[in-house]
Design a protein around this motif. Structure first.
Motif, PDB file in Angstrom:
ATOM      1  N   PHE A 175     -67.464 -66.514  71.471  1.00 17.71           N
ATOM      2  CA  PHE A 175     -67.720 -66.470  72.921  1.00 17.71           C
ATOM      3  C   PHE A 175     -69.144 -65.988  73.188  1.00 17.71           C
ATOM      4  O   PHE A 175     -69.866 -66.578  73.996  1.00 17.71           O
ATOM      5  CB  PHE A 175     -66.732 -65.535  73.631  1.00 17.71           C
ATOM      6  CG  PHE A 175     -65.410 -66.154  73.965  1.00 17.71           C
ATOM      7  CD1 PHE A 175     -65.317 -67.215  74.860  1.00 17.71           C
ATOM      8  CD2 PHE A 175     -64.242 -65.667  73.403  1.00 17.71           C
ATOM      9  CE1 PHE A 175     -64.088 -67.777  75.178  1.00 17.71           C
ATOM     10  CE2 PHE A 175     -63.013 -66.224  73.711  1.00 17.71           C
ATOM     11  CZ  PHE A 175     -62.935 -67.285  74.597  1.00 17.71           C
ATOM     12  N   LEU A 176     -69.539 -64.916  72.502  1.00 13.02           N
ATOM     13  CA  LEU A 176     -70.874 -64.371  72.715  1.00 13.02           C
ATOM     14  C   LEU A 176     -71.933 -65.376  72.263  1.00 13.02           C
ATOM     15  O   LEU A 176     -72.905 -65.612  72.979  1.00 13.02           O
ATOM     16  CB  LEU A 176     -71.049 -63.050  71.963  1.00 13.02           C
ATOM     17  CG  LEU A 176     -72.304 -62.327  72.395  1.00 13.02           C
ATOM     18  CD1 LEU A 176     -71.987 -60.871  72.690  1.00 13.02           C
ATOM     19  CD2 LEU A 176     -73.367 -62.401  71.335  1.00 13.02           C
ATOM     20  N   ASP A 224     -72.494 -72.567  82.702  1.00 12.26           N
ATOM     21  CA  ASP A 224     -71.669 -72.635  81.492  1.00 12.26           C
ATOM     22  C   ASP A 224     -71.675 -71.293  80.774  1.00 12.26           C
ATOM     23  O   ASP A 224     -70.652 -70.839  80.253  1.00 12.26           O
ATOM     24  CB  ASP A 224     -72.176 -73.725  80.543  1.00 12.26           C
ATOM     25  CG  ASP A 224     -71.937 -75.128  81.068  1.00 12.26           C
ATOM     26  OD1 ASP A 224     -70.976 -75.338  81.844  1.00 12.26           O
ATOM     27  OD2 ASP A 224     -72.710 -76.036  80.690  1.00 12.26           O
ATOM     28  N   ALA A 225     -72.845 -70.643  80.746  1.00  9.48           N
ATOM     29  CA  ALA A 225     -72.965 -69.330  80.107  1.00  9.48           C
ATOM     30  C   ALA A 225     -72.070 -68.322  80.817  1.00  9.48           C
ATOM     31  O   ALA A 225     -71.321 -67.575  80.166  1.00  9.48           O
ATOM     32  CB  ALA A 225     -74.416 -68.859  80.118  1.00  9.48           C
ATOM     33  N   VAL A 226     -72.134 -68.297  82.136  1.00  9.07           N
ATOM     34  CA  VAL A 226     -71.320 -67.358  82.907  1.00  9.07           C
ATOM     35  C   VAL A 226     -69.837 -67.604  82.648  1.00  9.07           C
ATOM     36  O   VAL A 226     -69.076 -66.665  82.370  1.00  9.07           O
ATOM     37  CB  VAL A 226     -71.638 -67.441  84.424  1.00  9.07           C
ATOM     38  CG1 VAL A 226     -70.602 -66.696  85.252  1.00  9.07           C
ATOM     39  CG2 VAL A 226     -73.036 -66.911  84.698  1.00  9.07           C
ATOM     40  N   ALA A 227     -69.412 -68.855  82.719  1.00 14.18           N
ATOM     41  CA  ALA A 227     -67.990 -69.170  82.519  1.00 14.18           C
ATOM     42  C   ALA A 227     -67.527 -68.762  81.122  1.00 14.18           C
ATOM     43  O   ALA A 227     -66.443 -68.172  80.962  1.00 14.18           O
ATOM     44  CB  ALA A 227     -67.745 -70.661  82.752  1.00 14.18           C
ATOM     45  N   THR A 228     -68.322 -69.052  80.119  1.00 11.71           N
ATOM     46  CA  THR A 228     -67.948 -68.737  78.742  1.00 11.71           C
ATOM     47  C   THR A 228     -67.915 -67.237  78.507  1.00 11.71           C
ATOM     48  O   THR A 228     -66.950 -66.703  77.935  1.00 11.71           O
ATOM     49  CB  THR A 228     -68.936 -69.405  77.758  1.00 11.71           C
ATOM     50  OG1 THR A 228     -68.880 -70.819  77.956  1.00 11.71           O
ATOM     51  CG2 THR A 228     -68.604 -69.066  76.314  1.00 11.71           C
ATOM     52  N   LEU A 229     -68.947 -66.550  78.942  1.00  6.84           N
ATOM     53  CA  LEU A 229     -69.005 -65.104  78.731  1.00  6.84           C
ATOM     54  C   LEU A 229     -67.952 -64.374  79.557  1.00  6.84           C
ATOM     55  O   LEU A 229     -67.389 -63.374  79.106  1.00  6.84           O
ATOM     56  CB  LEU A 229     -70.412 -64.585  79.034  1.00  6.84           C
ATOM     57  CG  LEU A 229     -71.467 -65.062  78.027  1.00  6.84           C
ATOM     58  CD1 LEU A 229     -72.873 -64.903  78.592  1.00  6.84           C
ATOM     59  CD2 LEU A 229     -71.315 -64.337  76.696  1.00  6.84           C
ATOM     60  N   ARG A 284     -70.088 -58.223  77.934  1.00  7.22           N
ATOM     61  CA  ARG A 284     -70.387 -57.919  79.335  1.00  7.22           C
ATOM     62  C   ARG A 284     -71.887 -57.804  79.580  1.00  7.22           C
ATOM     63  O   ARG A 284     -72.370 -58.194  80.639  1.00  7.22           O
ATOM     64  CB  ARG A 284     -69.637 -56.673  79.782  1.00  7.22           C
ATOM     65  CG  ARG A 284     -68.130 -56.968  79.835  1.00  7.22           C
ATOM     66  CD  ARG A 284     -67.336 -55.867  80.453  1.00  7.22           C
ATOM     67  NE  ARG A 284     -67.285 -54.745  79.530  1.00  7.22           N
ATOM     68  CZ  ARG A 284     -67.068 -53.489  79.902  1.00  7.22           C
ATOM     69  NH1 ARG A 284     -66.898 -53.178  81.159  1.00  7.22           N
ATOM     70  NH2 ARG A 284     -67.023 -52.531  79.000  1.00  7.22           N
ATOM     71  N   ALA A 285     -72.632 -57.301  78.608  1.00 10.85           N
ATOM     72  CA  ALA A 285     -74.092 -57.227  78.765  1.00 10.85           C
ATOM     73  C   ALA A 285     -74.695 -58.629  78.830  1.00 10.85           C
ATOM     74  O   ALA A 285     -75.546 -58.915  79.684  1.00 10.85           O
ATOM     75  CB  ALA A 285     -74.710 -56.430  77.618  1.00 10.85           C
ATOM     76  N   PHE A 286     -74.230 -59.528  77.954  1.00 11.21           N
ATOM     77  CA  PHE A 286     -74.728 -60.899  77.992  1.00 11.21           C
ATOM     78  C   PHE A 286     -74.256 -61.623  79.243  1.00 11.21           C
ATOM     79  O   PHE A 286     -74.977 -62.447  79.804  1.00 11.21           O
ATOM     80  CB  PHE A 286     -74.333 -61.665  76.721  1.00 11.21           C
ATOM     81  CG  PHE A 286     -75.261 -61.406  75.574  1.00 11.21           C
ATOM     82  CD1 PHE A 286     -76.316 -62.272  75.312  1.00 11.21           C
ATOM     83  CD2 PHE A 286     -75.106 -60.290  74.775  1.00 11.21           C
ATOM     84  CE1 PHE A 286     -77.187 -62.033  74.256  1.00 11.21           C
ATOM     85  CE2 PHE A 286     -75.976 -60.039  73.721  1.00 11.21           C
ATOM     86  CZ  PHE A 286     -77.014 -60.907  73.460  1.00 11.21           C
ATOM     87  N   LEU A 287     -73.047 -61.299  79.713  1.00  8.21           N
ATOM     88  CA  LEU A 287     -72.566 -61.859  80.980  1.00  8.21           C
ATOM     89  C   LEU A 287     -73.493 -61.429  82.115  1.00  8.21           C
ATOM     90  O   LEU A 287     -73.855 -62.249  82.969  1.00  8.21           O
ATOM     91  CB  LEU A 287     -71.133 -61.406  81.259  1.00  8.21           C
ATOM     92  CG  LEU A 287     -70.562 -61.756  82.637  1.00  8.21           C
ATOM     93  CD1 LEU A 287     -70.580 -63.263  82.886  1.00  8.21           C
ATOM     94  CD2 LEU A 287     -69.146 -61.199  82.766  1.00  8.21           C
ATOM     95  N   ALA A 288     -73.902 -60.175  82.128  1.00  8.37           N
ATOM     96  CA  ALA A 288     -74.810 -59.695  83.179  1.00  8.37           C
ATOM     97  C   ALA A 288     -76.122 -60.475  83.156  1.00  8.37           C
ATOM     98  O   ALA A 288     -76.643 -60.851  84.215  1.00  8.37           O
ATOM     99  CB  ALA A 288     -75.067 -58.201  83.007  1.00  8.37           C
ATOM    100  N   MET A 289     -76.648 -60.748  81.965  1.00  7.37           N
ATOM    101  CA  MET A 289     -77.883 -61.538  81.873  1.00  7.37           C
ATOM    102  C   MET A 289     -77.674 -62.943  82.425  1.00  7.37           C
ATOM    103  O   MET A 289     -78.507 -63.466  83.174  1.00  7.37           O
ATOM    104  CB  MET A 289     -78.376 -61.607  80.425  1.00  7.37           C
ATOM    105  CG  MET A 289     -78.953 -60.308  79.911  1.00  7.37           C
ATOM    106  SD  MET A 289     -79.621 -60.485  78.247  1.00  7.37           S
ATOM    107  CE  MET A 289     -78.216 -60.010  77.250  1.00  7.37           C
ATOM    108  N   ALA A 290     -76.559 -63.564  82.062  1.00  4.33           N
ATOM    109  CA  ALA A 290     -76.276 -64.920  82.530  1.00  4.33           C
ATOM    110  C   ALA A 290     -76.069 -64.943  84.043  1.00  4.33           C
ATOM    111  O   ALA A 290     -76.529 -65.872  84.721  1.00  4.33           O
ATOM    112  CB  ALA A 290     -75.050 -65.481  81.804  1.00  4.33           C
TER     113      ALA A 290
END
Length: 168
Positions: free
Chosen positions: A83-84, A98-103, A117-123
């Motif tokens: 996922f990450l 797509d990044a937001v949905a996947t993360l 969650r950190a990568f989700l925040a970036m996306a």
């Protein structure tokens, strides 16, 4: 190729990648993925081999294949990594939604994984959702920080994270 041979070749490929022989690892993994198109572990390792070489676009179908195999096809650590990896790769490629949905899917499945969650925040930030991005980071901060001052103001941070525009 029997299961023992598959396992030996996969172990060899991971060892090559770990040893910095990334091109050799990728070549071996692509061949394995061609022979085992439904093998989520091989797909995940093949995606990772592409990612470490900066071949993000080539990594995407392998990540997608690994995750499409279902929640039981990979161990929890590898599934979280898939996922990450996929979400981060989408973000690097400018595929922010797509990044937001996947993360987000990954963070829902693995809520204890702060990196997701950190990568989700970036996306979220890249997708133009700054409020959601900061809220996600603030929640992560209060859940993971051992800083006494952060913990002292934990409830206020959580309260205001919900509506950063709130004025009282």
């Amino acid at each position: 190729m029997n299961a023992d041979s598959r396992d030996i070749r996969l172990t060899e490929a991971v060892a090559l990648r770990t040893a910095g022989r990334r091109e050799e690892a990728r070549d071996l993994l692509v061949a394995l993925a061609d022979r085992h198109p439904d093998d989520a572990e091989i797909a995940y390792q093949t995606a990772w081999a592409h990612d470490v070489l900066g071949l993000e676009a080539d990594a995407v179908p392998y990540y997608e294949r690994a995750l499409a195999a279902g929640p039981d096809a990979l161990g929890a650590e590898d599934r979280g990594g898939a996922f990450l990896g996929l979400g981060s790769t989408y973000r690097v490629l400018g595929r922010y939604e797509d990044a937001v949905a996947t993360l987000r899917r990954g963070a829902e499945e693995f809520p204890e994984d702060g990196a997701l969650r950190a990568f989700l925040a970036m996306a979220l930030f890249n997708a133009g959702k700054a409020h959601d991005s900061v809220r996600t980071l603030l929640r992560l901060l209060v859940e993971s920080s051992e800083d006494p001052s952060v913990q002292r103001y934990r409830s206020a941070i959580v309260y205001y994270a919900e509506d950063l525009h709130r004025v009282e």
